[in-house]
Write a protein that holds these residues in place. Structure first.
Motif, mmCIF file in Angstrom:
data_model
loop_
_atom_site.group_PDB
_atom_site.id
_atom_site.type_symbol
_atom_site.label_atom_id
_atom_site.label_comp_id
_atom_site.label_asym_id
_atom_site.label_seq_id
_atom_site.Cartn_x
_atom_site.Cartn_y
_atom_site.Cartn_z
ATOM 1 N N GLN A 106 21.519 -62.599 29.195
ATOM 2 C CA GLN A 106 21.500 -61.177 29.520
ATOM 3 C C GLN A 106 22.398 -60.891 30.722
ATOM 4 O O GLN A 106 22.664 -61.768 31.550
ATOM 5 N N SER A 107 22.851 -59.631 30.813
ATOM 6 C CA SER A 107 23.726 -59.242 31.916
ATOM 7 C C SER A 107 22.946 -59.209 33.226
ATOM 8 O O SER A 107 21.725 -59.087 33.233
ATOM 9 N N ILE A 108 23.679 -59.280 34.324
ATOM 10 C CA ILE A 108 23.030 -59.287 35.639
ATOM 11 C C ILE A 108 22.314 -57.973 35.905
ATOM 12 O O ILE A 108 21.279 -57.942 36.583
ATOM 13 N N ASP A 109 22.839 -56.857 35.349
ATOM 14 C CA ASP A 109 22.162 -55.563 35.529
ATOM 15 C C ASP A 109 20.771 -55.574 34.907
ATOM 16 O O ASP A 109 19.796 -55.115 35.518
ATOM 17 N N ILE A 110 20.670 -56.113 33.692
ATOM 18 C CA ILE A 110 19.377 -56.172 33.006
ATOM 19 C C ILE A 110 18.442 -57.120 33.746
ATOM 20 O O ILE A 110 17.234 -56.851 33.885
ATOM 21 N N ILE A 111 18.994 -58.227 34.239
ATOM 22 C CA ILE A 111 18.179 -59.201 34.972
ATOM 23 C C ILE A 111 17.574 -58.568 36.217
ATOM 24 O O ILE A 111 16.386 -58.729 36.502
ATOM 25 N N TRP A 112 18.385 -57.795 36.976
ATOM 26 C CA TRP A 112 17.863 -57.142 38.175
ATOM 27 C C TRP A 112 16.821 -56.087 37.828
ATOM 28 O O TRP A 112 15.826 -55.909 38.539
ATOM 29 N N ASP A 113 17.044 -55.374 36.707
ATOM 30 C CA ASP A 113 16.043 -54.389 36.267
ATOM 31 C C ASP A 113 14.728 -55.072 35.903
ATOM 32 O O ASP A 113 13.639 -54.587 36.261
ATOM 33 N N ASN A 114 14.811 -56.200 35.187
ATOM 34 C CA ASN A 114 13.602 -56.942 34.816
ATOM 35 C C ASN A 114 12.899 -57.501 36.050
ATOM 36 O O ASN A 114 11.660 -57.515 36.118
ATOM 37 N N LEU A 115 13.698 -57.947 37.019
ATOM 38 C CA LEU A 115 13.121 -58.475 38.249
ATOM 39 C C LEU A 115 12.380 -57.372 39.004
ATOM 40 O O LEU A 115 11.252 -57.573 39.486
ATOM 41 N N ALA A 116 13.004 -56.184 39.088
ATOM 42 C CA ALA A 116 12.358 -55.053 39.761
ATOM 43 C C ALA A 116 11.087 -54.634 39.032
ATOM 44 O O ALA A 116 10.079 -54.297 39.658
ATOM 45 N N ASP B 80 6.238 -51.045 45.868
ATOM 46 C CA ASP B 80 7.290 -50.028 45.806
ATOM 47 C C ASP B 80 8.507 -50.419 46.629
ATOM 48 O O ASP B 80 9.649 -50.147 46.243
ATOM 49 N N GLN B 81 8.268 -51.043 47.780
ATOM 50 C CA GLN B 81 9.386 -51.456 48.620
ATOM 51 C C GLN B 81 10.250 -52.506 47.915
ATOM 52 O O GLN B 81 11.472 -52.524 48.053
ATOM 53 N N SER B 82 9.604 -53.380 47.155
ATOM 54 C CA SER B 82 10.329 -54.401 46.398
ATOM 55 C C SER B 82 11.255 -53.741 45.390
ATOM 56 O O SER B 82 12.421 -54.131 45.241
ATOM 57 N N LYS B 83 10.743 -52.727 44.710
ATOM 58 C CA LYS B 83 11.552 -52.029 43.711
ATOM 59 C C LYS B 83 12.747 -51.332 44.358
ATOM 60 O O LYS B 83 13.868 -51.370 43.837
ATOM 61 N N ILE B 84 12.496 -50.678 45.504
ATOM 62 C CA ILE B 84 13.576 -49.984 46.210
ATOM 63 C C ILE B 84 14.675 -50.959 46.603
ATOM 64 O O ILE B 84 15.871 -50.715 46.401
ATOM 65 N N LEU B 85 14.272 -52.101 47.166
ATOM 66 C CA LEU B 85 15.235 -53.086 47.639
ATOM 67 C C LEU B 85 16.020 -53.705 46.494
ATOM 68 O O LEU B 85 17.249 -53.872 46.575
ATOM 69 N N LEU B 86 15.343 -54.035 45.405
ATOM 70 C CA LEU B 86 16.025 -54.663 44.261
ATOM 71 C C LEU B 86 16.996 -53.696 43.580
ATOM 72 O O LEU B 86 18.073 -54.093 43.140
ATOM 73 N N LYS B 87 16.617 -52.421 43.505
ATOM 74 C CA LYS B 87 17.535 -51.437 42.910
ATOM 75 C C LYS B 87 18.754 -51.224 43.793
ATOM 76 O O LYS B 87 19.867 -51.016 43.307
ATOM 77 N N LEU B 88 18.542 -51.282 45.108
ATOM 78 C CA LEU B 88 19.658 -51.166 46.043
ATOM 79 C C LEU B 88 20.622 -52.330 45.857
ATOM 80 O O LEU B 88 21.849 -52.146 45.815
ATOM 81 N N ILE B 89 20.090 -53.540 45.733
ATOM 82 C CA ILE B 89 20.934 -54.733 45.561
ATOM 83 C C ILE B 89 21.699 -54.646 44.244
ATOM 84 O O ILE B 89 22.884 -55.007 44.179
ATOM 85 N N LYS B 90 21.029 -54.169 43.206
ATOM 86 C CA LYS B 90 21.691 -54.049 41.908
ATOM 87 C C LYS B 90 22.924 -53.148 42.007
ATOM 88 O O LYS B 90 23.988 -53.460 41.465
ATOM 89 N N ARG B 91 22.771 -52.035 42.721
ATOM 90 C CA ARG B 91 23.911 -51.120 42.860
ATOM 91 C C ARG B 91 25.042 -51.769 43.669
ATOM 92 O O ARG B 91 26.215 -51.621 43.357
ATOM 93 N N MET B 92 24.667 -52.462 44.736
ATOM 94 C CA MET B 92 25.664 -53.082 45.600
ATOM 95 C C MET B 92 26.421 -54.199 44.892
ATOM 96 O O MET B 92 27.638 -54.328 45.018
ATOM 97 N N ILE B 93 25.678 -54.986 44.124
ATOM 98 C CA ILE B 93 26.250 -56.204 43.564
ATOM 99 C C ILE B 93 27.294 -55.904 42.501
ATOM 100 O O ILE B 93 28.156 -56.730 42.205
#
Length: 494
Positions: free
Chosen positions: A330-340, A346-359
């Motif tokens: 799977q693509s890294i975008d999907i992996i980060w979404d699944n991880l979130a 809630d803070q975990s979700k915010i941080l992981l979505k931020l990293i996904k956008r940055m990466i």
């Protein structure tokens, strides 16, 4: 209600005098973020303040004057001031709350801009990046900025206009410095990468005031029920159901005090909640991931190496993510979404979505920004722990005072009716021999209901405010203590 009251011209003219700097800022904020569809003026708010004061004063007096004129006037004036003040400060308080919550997001936005600066050097990319980031309120503003750019306004001008309209001084200074440096250059900016101190300083300022605020809340609501019940007995026979009017009075006052003294919590990364341990484990994983990203590994390899190195409480869910990455390709975008999606915090979700956008922009820059964000979260945790210690120091005090209140109110449930009859005899001029001592449980039932509910609601509110675990069970325990004291002291009167 603001618009309705503003239509009464005389109220609007007088209300326009109720002006302040905070109110003007709040009105500008409200109108801007509603796309100027609902225009509110200071005259509208002043008119509402006056109208609510007059209506509350008149209605309360119409209800209470038949019982007692002076007490009715006093209660009506008190409630009218509270209601009118609440409506005046409604927009101001909402503005302050959203202002504090947006502080942390502006810090994250600045981190986003640094990634764009050191990867694409495009102002439009930066604006589009923020617009698609789902930041509360702010992303909507950036979407509007894209609309303006598509209508021919240069991105630099649109962004400068937005920055100049922001009231967060630190964010404004940093962004102006970043843009004046010229984002189109290929040089990397290494200054001002930390979070601003504006949010943490406000958090610490509120923490320092918290001890005094909680003490006031506790003291007033511990002793006020006893005082008002005693005063009530001067004018009324307290063993009738008229005493129930004290219940809404105390509940209303308690809620107003709690809201005034204990402001709404604002978002700060690292704050404790039920799932904060999960967030702490995620920070360990992200620290490892950031290190591998800085070593110029791909996002996929960095995440796999970090999962392999990590050996904490969330290892099982991370192994599932790793297997999806390896075997399902799977693509890294999907992996980060699944991880979130695998985290409840809630803070975990915010941080992981931020990293996904940055990466998606730059893995190396994301690693640097991520290290910086984690360092600032750890600094936040230090000041959060200070507040936790302060709250724990209040908990023992509250437990003792609520026990004292339970005992006193239990005793007063049986004693106050005698005071009430004593004062009624004095007012009527009859002989003291007319005081009746023939009490039974049905005679004190109104007192029992009123005192018990006031105690229970007060206990729930205060124990919840100081974050005592099982606060409902504790409040039931104090209610039980109250009933036991009533039962034991009744032997002296029945």
């Amino acid at each position: 209600m603001y618009k309705f009251s503003g239509k009464i011209s005389i109220l609007k003219r007088i209300g326009s005098k109720f002006n302040s700097k905070k109110l003007i800022e709040a009105i500008r904020f409200f109108n801007y973020y509603n796309n100027f569809q609902i225009m509110i003026t200071n005259g509208d708010i002043g008119a509402t303040t006056l109208l609510s004061f007059l209506l509350t004063f008149i209605i309360v007096n119409l209800i209470l004057i038949p019982f007692n004129l002076s007490l009715s006037m006093l209660i009506a004036l008190f409630l009218a001031v509270i209601v009118s003040r609440k409506l005046y400060y409604f927009i101001i308080n909402d503005y302050k709350f959203q202002y504090l919550n947006s502080l942390q997001y502006l810090d994250l936005i600045y981190q986003d801009f640094l990634v764009i600066k050191n990867s694409t050097q495009s102002i439009f990319d930066a604006i589009e990046f923020i617009a698609n980031s789902n930041y509360p309120i702010i992303s909507k503003n950036f979407q509007d900025m894209i609309f303006q750019i598509n209508n021919g306004i240069p991105p630099e001008e649109v962004l400068f206009n937005y920055i100049n309209s922001v009231s967060h001084q630190t964010f404004k200074e940093r962004m102006l410095n970043l843009l004046s440096y010229d984002m189109k250059t290929k040089d990397k900016i290494l200054i001002n990468q930390d979070f601003s101190l504006e949010l943490t300083s406000k958090y610490q300022e509120y923490t320092k005031q918290l001890d005094t605020r909680i003490t006031i809340l506790i003291s007033v609501n511990i002793f006020l029920p006893i005082l008002t019940i005693t005063l009530f007995s001067f004018y009324f026979l307290i063993n009738n159901y008229l005493i129930l009017i004290l219940l809404p009075f105390h509940v209303f006052l308690l809620l107003i005090m709690k809201k005034s003294l204990l402001k709404k919590e604002f978002f700060i990364l690292g704050a404790d909640d039920i799932s904060s341990k999960e967030f702490d484990e995620l920070l360990i994983l992200l620290t490892l991931t950031a290190n591998y990203l800085i070593m110029n590994n791909s996002p996929e390899i960095s995440l796999l190496k970090a999962i392999n190195k990590y050996n904490g409480n969330i290892k099982n869910k991370l192994n599932l993510i790793a297997s999806e990455l390896i075997f399902k390709n799977q693509s890294i975008d999907i992996i980060w979404d699944n991880l979130a999606g695998s985290f409840q915090n809630d803070q975990s979700k915010i941080l992981l979505k931020l990293i996904k956008r940055m990466i998606t922009k730059s893995a190396y820059e994301t690693g640097k920004r991520l290290k910086n964000i984690i360092e600032n979260i750890n600094l936040n945790k230090k000041i959060i722990r200070k507040r936790t210690v302060l709250l724990k120091s209040q908990q023992f005090k509250v437990i003792i005072l609520l026990f004292v209140l339970s005992a006193l109110m239990g005793l007063m449930t049986n004693i106050i009716p005698f005071f009430s009859q004593f004062f009624q005899v004095i007012y009527s001029g009859n002989s003291y021999q007319s005081i009746s001592l023939n009490y039974n449980i049905m005679n004190i039932l109104p007192n029992l209901i009123t005192f018990g509910l006031i105690l229970f609601i007060t206990s729930i509110t205060i124990t919840h405010a100081i974050k005592l675990k099982n606060f409902i069970f504790i409040s039931i325990f104090y209610l039980f203590i109250y009933l036991i004291i009533v039962y034991l002291t009744s032997y002296f009167f029945f």
